[in-house]
Design a protein around this motif. Structure first.
Motif, short mmCIF file in Angstrom:
data_model
loop_
_atom_site.label_atom_id
_atom_site.label_comp_id
_atom_site.label_asym_id
_atom_site.label_seq_id
_atom_site.Cartn_x
_atom_site.Cartn_y
_atom_site.Cartn_z
N HIS A 102 1.33 4.36 -2.66
CA HIS A 102 1.31 5.81 -2.44
C HIS A 102 2.56 6.45 -3.05
O HIS A 102 2.49 7.51 -3.65
CB HIS A 102 1.30 6.13 -0.94
N HIS A 149 0.84 -1.20 0.00
CA HIS A 149 0.00 0.00 0.00
C HIS A 149 0.88 1.27 0.00
O HIS A 149 0.65 2.19 -0.78
CB HIS A 149 -0.88 -0.07 1.26
N HIS A 154 -6.10 5.96 -1.90
CA HIS A 154 -7.01 4.94 -1.38
C HIS A 154 -8.15 4.64 -2.34
O HIS A 154 -8.65 3.51 -2.39
CB HIS A 154 -7.58 5.37 -0.01
ZN LIG Z 1 -2.78 5.06 2.68
#
Ligand SMILES: [Zn+2]
Length: 264
Positions: A175, A171, A181
């Motif tokens: 980014h 994750h 998200h």
């Molecule tokens: Zn995040």
């Protein structure tokens, strides 16, 4: 805590344009370098597990990933999010890029893994090109990677502390490559709800509101009877977004059209 705080630390990066040799052509190889805090480095197998899992993830994606390890870094706290929001890790990366510190950043993803706790959010934090995540002890507890984990292009695992931590690591890399998200999705599959990396545990957080349905899928309602499962594969929508990624840390993109605030 806002990304503006981090931007304070990143402000000096704008002036690094002069160091740039990066072209604006989309890179075919993504450079990902991972450092460990001194405490994270005390757990056996952390870099092995990261190498195995990320090597398998790369086979699912658009890119060739050039993964390397930068060594250990002395940090003031194991709290990975705080290392980002207070600017400590971004400043270290910038200092390394300027040759003022013995730390050699790469163009695309500079990720610091700490021994931070994973039970309470935020457990990591990522802005374009720079990210940090905790949970080294859980990564050390992961099963060594086995190809049978990958079921076609979907790569679905039970929701445990080790798998959750590896998903948060993916994750934060997302980014660092400009994903948000809203590029994550949750999929109802029989009696389970499966969360992809950019949505992660937000999939079962009742307070999470996806106000921008960039990937066009409503979150399936979560109820007690449903099993929570995780996928290590980015959603198709996230992969389409990744395909538009066009620049590294020291390209002139930083501070112009890939403003960390705007993409946050
Ligand atoms: Zn995040």
């Amino acid at each position: 805590m806002t990304r503006r705080v981090v931007l304070g630390a990143l402000g000096s990066m704008v002036s690094l344009g002069a160091l740039s040799e990066a072209s604006r052509e989309p890179p075919e190889t993504l450079s990902v370098r991972i450092w460990l805090s001194e405490r994270a480095a005390t757990y056996e197998g952390v870099t092995d597990r990261i190498r195995e899992y990320l090597a398998a993830i790369r086979s699912l994606e658009h890119w060739t990933v050039d993964l390397s390890f930068g060594g250990t870094v002395a940090v003031s706290t194991e709290n990975a999010a705080r290392l980002m929001t207070r600017g400590e890790w971004p400043k270290a990366v910038v200092a390394g890029g300027l040759g003022r510190r013995d730390l050699e950043p790469v163009a695309d993803v500079n990720l610091l893994v700490t021994d931070g706790r994973m039970g309470e959010a935020p457990t990591g934090y990522g802005v374009p090109h720079i990210a940090s995540v905790g949970g080294a002890r859980h990564i050390a507890d992961l099963e060594p990677f086995d190809a049978s984990l990958i079921d076609g292009t979907r790569w679905i695992v039970p929701n445990t502390a080790p798998t959750r931590t590896m998903q948060v690591l993916v994750h934060e890399i997302g980014h660092a490559l400009g994903l948000d998200h809203e590029h994550g999705v949750a999929i109802r599959d029989g009696e389970a709800v499966i969360a992809t990396p950019m949505l992660s545990s937000y999939a079962w957080d009742p307070s999470y509101r996806a106000d921008r349905a960039r990937c066009g899928s409503a979150m399936p309602p979560m109820s007690d009877g449903l099993e929570k499962r995780l996928s290590f594969a980015f959603s198709a929508c996230a992969r389409r977004e990744l395909a538009t990624y066009d620049g590294g840390l020291f390209s002139d993109a930083v501070g112009t059209d890939r403003d960390p605030i705007a993409t946050g």
